[in-house]
Design an enzyme around this catalytic site. Sequence first.
Site, PDB file in Angstrom:
ATOM      1  N   TYR A 124       0.840  -1.204   0.000  1.00 56.07           N
ATOM      2  CA  TYR A 124       0.000   0.000   0.000  1.00 56.07           C
ATOM      3  C   TYR A 124       0.872   1.250   0.000  1.00 56.07           C
ATOM      4  O   TYR A 124       0.659   2.176  -0.785  1.00 56.07           O
ATOM      5  CB  TYR A 124      -0.900  -0.038   1.234  1.00 56.07           C
ATOM      6  CG  TYR A 124      -1.700   1.218   1.501  1.00 56.07           C
ATOM      7  CD1 TYR A 124      -2.943   1.415   0.917  1.00 56.07           C
ATOM      8  CD2 TYR A 124      -1.215   2.211   2.361  1.00 56.07           C
ATOM      9  CE1 TYR A 124      -3.694   2.559   1.174  1.00 56.07           C
ATOM     10  CE2 TYR A 124      -1.947   3.354   2.622  1.00 56.07           C
ATOM     11  CZ  TYR A 124      -3.183   3.523   2.028  1.00 56.07           C
ATOM     12  OH  TYR A 124      -3.921   4.663   2.286  1.00 56.07           O
ATOM     13  N   LYS A 128       1.231   4.262  -2.975  1.00 60.09           N
ATOM     14  CA  LYS A 128       0.944   5.669  -2.681  1.00 60.09           C
ATOM     15  C   LYS A 128       2.151   6.538  -3.041  1.00 60.09           C
ATOM     16  O   LYS A 128       1.999   7.658  -3.541  1.00 60.09           O
ATOM     17  CB  LYS A 128       0.577   5.841  -1.209  1.00 60.09           C
ATOM     18  CG  LYS A 128      -0.764   5.217  -0.825  1.00 60.09           C
ATOM     19  CD  LYS A 128      -1.918   5.845  -1.593  1.00 60.09           C
ATOM     20  CE  LYS A 128      -3.270   5.342  -1.106  1.00 60.09           C
ATOM     21  NZ  LYS A 128      -4.413   5.975  -1.823  1.00 60.09           N
TER      22      LYS A 128
END
Length: 220
Positions: A124, A128
């Site tokens: 994750y 990002k």
Amino acid sequence: TVVVTGRNEARVGETVQMIEDAGGKAIGRCFDIKEKSEIDAFFQFVKELGGVDIFVSNAGVTKVCRFLENTEEDLENILRTNFMGAVYCVQAAGRLMRDQKRGGNILLVTSVNAYHPLPTQSFYSSLKAGLEALCKALAYEFYPYGIRFNCVAPGATLTGMSKDMTEEDFSNLNQTVPLGRIGYPEDMAKAVSFMVSEDASYITGASLIVDGGLCLRKDV
């Protein structure tokens, strides 16, 4: 007119109602950001509606676990939702804004994890960070068209992604954040509203961190 999107029809409807109750105009349109064909159909709908001046990419999922515990399905879901879906949406929005020849604003909602990756959210965090880099590259590529690209990077925020947190988790987090509390969706909405407004017309290729000072701590 605000076009509200998402996969959950009930939540999309609630958001549309909130906008209308506040005196605005809104339309709900559900689609799955993991499916490019649905993204293409959505932007065709937007084009027929009159085009787009502001696009905010805010879809995201995560799984809290160690990297080796992620299944292929986990990684594929996070990749397609958090990165490839955003890329396809930004590509479609950018193309539409370019062809409209009236400028525009594209904003990517990322995360403080892009700057301070968590070991339990490694994939994750990396995606990002990828969106942050993409934003900067596109800000330079699209400036001739009068299109601004920026990011808002939230810290710990009370959303559906925090539904599994206990009261003890919240108490610990409130003590950890320098400003003394977890973030709320309203905090992020105000930041997004500013970054796509005329008040931010001289800002492009930037990221606004909205985390109550959490990134200032060296022990988290």
